[in-house]
Design an enzyme around this catalytic site. Structure first.
Site, PDB file in Angstrom:
ATOM      1  N   HIS A  95       0.857  -1.196   0.000  1.00  6.77           N
ATOM      2  CA  HIS A  95       0.000   0.000   0.000  1.00  6.77           C
ATOM      3  C   HIS A  95       0.891   1.244   0.000  1.00  6.77           C
ATOM      4  O   HIS A  95       1.964   1.247   0.617  1.00  6.77           O
ATOM      5  CB  HIS A  95      -0.914  -0.017   1.228  1.00  6.77           C
ATOM      6  N   GLY A 172      -7.619   9.400  -0.035  1.00  6.11           N
ATOM      7  CA  GLY A 172      -8.016  10.242   1.096  1.00  6.11           C
ATOM      8  C   GLY A 172      -8.144  11.716   0.763  1.00  6.11           C
ATOM      9  O   GLY A 172      -8.152  12.552   1.664  1.00  6.11           O
TER      10      GLY A 172
END
Ligand code: 13P
Length: 248
Positions: A95, A172
């Protein structure tokens, strides 16, 4: 291929919060459409709760990271063997938060993928470019290099893993990639996989991740090139995650 919808909770939820979320989700979800697979990625500390509550349910669960050794003096690490023992079907590897905040490099990611495949856990390899790389027209170059190194020596097993395209600038931020941009990169990844393993059966799903919300999930999922979604923030509330799952 079933579309794969993943909830990456990152460093969120205590065991109690995990329990309430899963109970509520199971109740609201009932059964799952045959065309979709749903996987929850809670923090390590909640995996036991997931194991308990999801037994016999249509939902699967997995870990957000792992180390590449089976056991030994590696304080604070968790091995693929331990995750297998907990019943994890999947594990996220590479990630961008691991890469950028914890210095994880492509060589380490390669070792993690090998270790997971060895114990029969299906990895989800994350790749994606930063905004300055996209602006410098380096998106393909960055993703190609991330994938070539990550899959080095395991090209023959490419059908046993999935890949998530998560542009770093979309994570995000509330600013997702356009469906066209995602499709373009997914097509590029698919061609690269064909080159790396001309005999592959096409079981590698290419997921999109980065500011996926109930309002945009459908437009991504309806595309053939999009094998599923990796959802962060919007997977933390039962209602919004359910809306994403149901948008299929
Ligand atoms: P957001 O959905 O919060 O943008 O996070 C995406 C992500 O990083 C999933 O792994």
């Amino acid at each position: 291929m079933k579309k794969l919808i993943c909830a990456n909770w990152k460093m969120n939820k205590t065991t109690g919060e995990t329990e309430s979320f899963l109970r509520e989700l199971l109740k609201a979800l009932g059964s799952l459409e045959n065309s979709v697979e749903v996987v929850i990625f809670p923090p390590f500390t909640s995996l036991c709760v997931a194991k308990e509550l999801l037994r016999g349910s249509p939902l699967k669960y997995g870990a957000q990271n792992c180390f590449y050794k089976e056991w030994g003096a590696y304080t604070g690490e968790i091995s693929p063997l331990m995750l297998k023992d907990l019943g994890c079907s999947y594990t996220i590897v590479g990630h961008s938060e691991r890469r950028n905040l914890f210095g994880e490099d492509d060589e380490t990611i390669n070792k993690k993928l090998k270790a997971l495949l060895k114990v029969g856990i299906r990895p989800i390899l994350c790749v994606g470019e930063k905004i300055e790389e996209r602006n410098a027209n380096l998106t393909h170059k960055v993703i190609e290099s991330q994938i070539r190194i990550a899959l080095s020596g395991i090209e023959g097993e490419v059908d046993e893993l999935d890949i998530a395209y998560e542009p770093v600038w979309a994570i995000g931020t509330g600013n997702p990639a356009t469906v066209e941009d995602a499709k373009e990169v997914h097509t590029f990844i698919n061609k690269l996989l064909d080159e790396l393993n001309p005999r592959r059966e096409g079981r590698t799903r290419i997921l999109y991740g980065g500011s996926v919300k109930p309002s945009n999930a459908k437009e991504f999922l309806k595309e053939r090139e999009v094998g599923g979604l990796l959802v962060g923030g919007a997977s933390l509330e039962v209602s919004s995650f359910l809306d994403i799952v149901n948008s299929l």
